[in-house]
Design a protein around this motif. Structure first.
Motif, PDB file in Angstrom:
ATOM      1  N   TYR A  94       0.841  -1.191   0.000  1.00 52.35           N
ATOM      2  CA  TYR A  94       0.000   0.000   0.000  1.00 52.35           C
ATOM      3  C   TYR A  94       0.879   1.244   0.000  1.00 52.35           C
ATOM      4  N   GLY A  95       0.235   2.417  -0.066  1.00 48.48           N
ATOM      5  CA  GLY A  95       0.961   3.673  -0.131  1.00 48.48           C
ATOM      6  C   GLY A  95       1.146   4.329   1.221  1.00 48.48           C
ATOM      7  N   VAL A  97      -0.323   6.935   2.501  1.00 45.51           N
ATOM      8  CA  VAL A  97      -1.553   7.305   3.192  1.00 45.51           C
ATOM      9  C   VAL A  97      -2.018   6.164   4.094  1.00 45.51           C
ATOM     10  N   MET A  98      -1.977   4.959   3.573  1.00 43.48           N
ATOM     11  CA  MET A  98      -2.372   3.793   4.369  1.00 43.48           C
ATOM     12  C   MET A  98      -1.432   3.613   5.563  1.00 43.48           C
ATOM     13  N   TYR A  99      -0.153   3.728   5.305  1.00 44.30           N
ATOM     14  CA  TYR A  99       0.851   3.557   6.373  1.00 44.30           C
ATOM     15  C   TYR A  99       0.676   4.593   7.477  1.00 44.30           C
ATOM     16  N   LEU A 100       0.550   5.861   7.093  1.00 44.10           N
ATOM     17  CA  LEU A 100       0.443   6.941   8.077  1.00 44.10           C
ATOM     18  C   LEU A 100      -0.870   6.870   8.857  1.00 44.10           C
ATOM     19  N   ALA A 101      -1.926   6.373   8.214  1.00 40.65           N
ATOM     20  CA  ALA A 101      -3.219   6.262   8.891  1.00 40.65           C
ATOM     21  C   ALA A 101      -3.188   5.192   9.988  1.00 40.65           C
ATOM     22  N   HIS A 170     -11.108 -11.437   8.309  1.00 39.47           N
ATOM     23  CA  HIS A 170     -10.004 -11.656   7.371  1.00 39.47           C
ATOM     24  C   HIS A 170      -8.904 -10.611   7.553  1.00 39.47           C
ATOM     25  N   GLY A 171      -9.301  -9.386   7.952  1.00 40.40           N
ATOM     26  CA  GLY A 171      -8.323  -8.360   8.306  1.00 40.40           C
ATOM     27  C   GLY A 171      -7.813  -7.494   7.179  1.00 40.40           C
ATOM     28  N   GLN A 172      -8.557  -7.399   6.086  1.00 36.77           N
ATOM     29  CA  GLN A 172      -8.129  -6.557   4.968  1.00 36.77           C
ATOM     30  C   GLN A 172      -8.294  -5.073   5.292  1.00 36.77           C
ATOM     31  N   LEU A 173      -7.587  -4.216   4.530  1.00 37.16           N
ATOM     32  CA  LEU A 173      -7.523  -2.786   4.830  1.00 37.16           C
ATOM     33  C   LEU A 173      -8.294  -1.918   3.842  1.00 37.16           C
ATOM     34  N   ASP A 174      -9.268  -2.488   3.182  1.00 36.56           N
ATOM     35  CA  ASP A 174     -10.004  -1.738   2.159  1.00 36.56           C
ATOM     36  C   ASP A 174     -10.873  -0.622   2.731  1.00 36.56           C
ATOM     37  N   ALA A 175     -11.100  -0.621   4.029  1.00 36.74           N
ATOM     38  CA  ALA A 175     -11.958   0.402   4.625  1.00 36.74           C
ATOM     39  C   ALA A 175     -11.421   1.803   4.365  1.00 36.74           C
ATOM     40  N   LEU A 176     -10.103   1.978   4.463  1.00 41.21           N
ATOM     41  CA  LEU A 176      -9.517   3.313   4.300  1.00 41.21           C
ATOM     42  C   LEU A 176      -9.698   3.870   2.886  1.00 41.21           C
ATOM     43  N   PRO A 177      -9.224   3.181   1.841  1.00 39.36           N
ATOM     44  CA  PRO A 177      -9.400   3.749   0.498  1.00 39.36           C
ATOM     45  C   PRO A 177     -10.861   3.896   0.076  1.00 39.36           C
ATOM     46  N   VAL A 178     -11.696   2.952   0.489  1.00 37.84           N
ATOM     47  CA  VAL A 178     -13.113   3.052   0.157  1.00 37.84           C
ATOM     48  C   VAL A 178     -13.750   4.250   0.857  1.00 37.84           C
ATOM     49  N   LEU A 204      -6.394   6.978  -3.943  1.00 36.91           N
ATOM     50  CA  LEU A 204      -5.486   6.368  -4.914  1.00 36.91           C
ATOM     51  C   LEU A 204      -4.115   6.109  -4.301  1.00 36.91           C
ATOM     52  N   SER A 205      -3.670   7.033  -3.440  1.00 36.87           N
ATOM     53  CA  SER A 205      -2.374   6.859  -2.786  1.00 36.87           C
ATOM     54  C   SER A 205      -2.391   5.670  -1.832  1.00 36.87           C
ATOM     55  N   ALA A 206      -3.546   5.453  -1.214  1.00 37.98           N
ATOM     56  CA  ALA A 206      -3.677   4.329  -0.280  1.00 37.98           C
ATOM     57  C   ALA A 206      -3.722   3.002  -1.023  1.00 37.98           C
ATOM     58  N   LYS A 207      -4.511   2.973  -2.097  1.00 34.40           N
ATOM     59  CA  LYS A 207      -4.658   1.724  -2.855  1.00 34.40           C
ATOM     60  C   LYS A 207      -4.971   2.061  -4.311  1.00 34.40           C
ATOM     61  N   LEU A 208      -4.069   1.681  -5.194  1.00 31.40           N
ATOM     62  CA  LEU A 208      -4.153   2.094  -6.598  1.00 31.40           C
ATOM     63  C   LEU A 208      -5.375   1.523  -7.312  1.00 31.40           C
ATOM     64  N   SER A 209      -5.938   0.452  -6.783  1.00 27.50           N
ATOM     65  CA  SER A 209      -7.098  -0.167  -7.428  1.00 27.50           C
ATOM     66  C   SER A 209      -8.326   0.739  -7.418  1.00 27.50           C
TER      67      SER A 209
END
Length: 227
Positions: A94-95, A97-101, A170-178, A204-209
């Protein structure tokens, strides 16, 4: 003269009160109904219970380990620090933004874990960060879909087994970019294009998808050229 000034200030204050739009009043009423609902409370308690009792494997061996390694070395690049400390190259795709959050609460948890020589509080800090953005998604969806009842929104999203499974089991991190993406759409709908662009950039910075949403945003802009 002072009386005139006071009268003018009072008039300005009353004028400001009168400019409160009906949409803002509706938003406040919506938020009130949303949070007082038993469905919201149940969904919230289920999330807290899972955060306290579950340890998603992907978070333990990859995400939290990445943050831990990034703090063990004085590096500007956390990915480089992770690799220097022997971390898996696939651990955190991830980018910034995800790391800093996820950094603040997880770091506090890691500090407490180190003090007691356990692994518990870091995963709570990590899970609470996901909860913050999960809650943000609920609020933004509610503002976007005002015509639907709060109960329906709570049942469709907040109490969705799929959402709860992905974020907390499952522990995925999609909550932030969504969250950033939906808020971007909400701000775009409100005519605040600059804020919408910033939020979209963060998504986009958090998750390019999140790029998959851009064509739909352009279509919306084309059909609403006044924005």
């Amino acid at each position: 003269m002072s009386n005139i000034c006071k009268s003018f200030q009072l008039h300005s204050f009353i004028k400001k009160l009168s400019t409160i739009s009906s949409s803002n009043i509706e938003d406040s009423q919506l938020m009130y109904e949303l949070h007082r609902s038993k469905i919201f409370i149940i969904g919230f308690l289920v999330r807290i219970l899972l955060i306290l009792s579950c340890v998603p494997l992907v978070q333990k061996i990859w995400f939290i380990e990445f943050i831990k390694n990034s703090l063990n070395s004085i590096e500007f690049n956390p990915w480089q620090a992770h690799l220097v400390n022997g971390g898996d190259v696939l651990a955190f795709p991830y980018g910034y933004v995800m790391y800093l959050a996820y950094l603040p609460l997880t770091s506090i948890g890691l500090f407490i874990d180190k003090y007691f020589d356990i692994f518990y509080f870091s995963k709570i800090g990590f899970g609470l960060t996901s909860l913050i953005f999960d809650y943000g998604i609920l609020i933004s969806i509610s503002l976007l879909l005002k015509k639907y009842s709060p109960k329906l929104l709570l049942l469709a999203y907040w109490c969705s087994p799929l959402v709860i499974y992905i974020f907390y089991w499952h522990g995925q991190l999609d909550a932030l970019p969504v969250c950033f993406l939906v808020w971007s759409i909400a701000k775009l709908q409100a005519g605040k294009t600059k804020i919408a662009a910033i939020l979209l950039g963060m998504a986009l910075s958090a998750k390019l998808s999140m790029l998959v949403a851009i064509p739909f945003i352009f279509i919306y802009l084309y059909r609403n050229k006044r924005l």
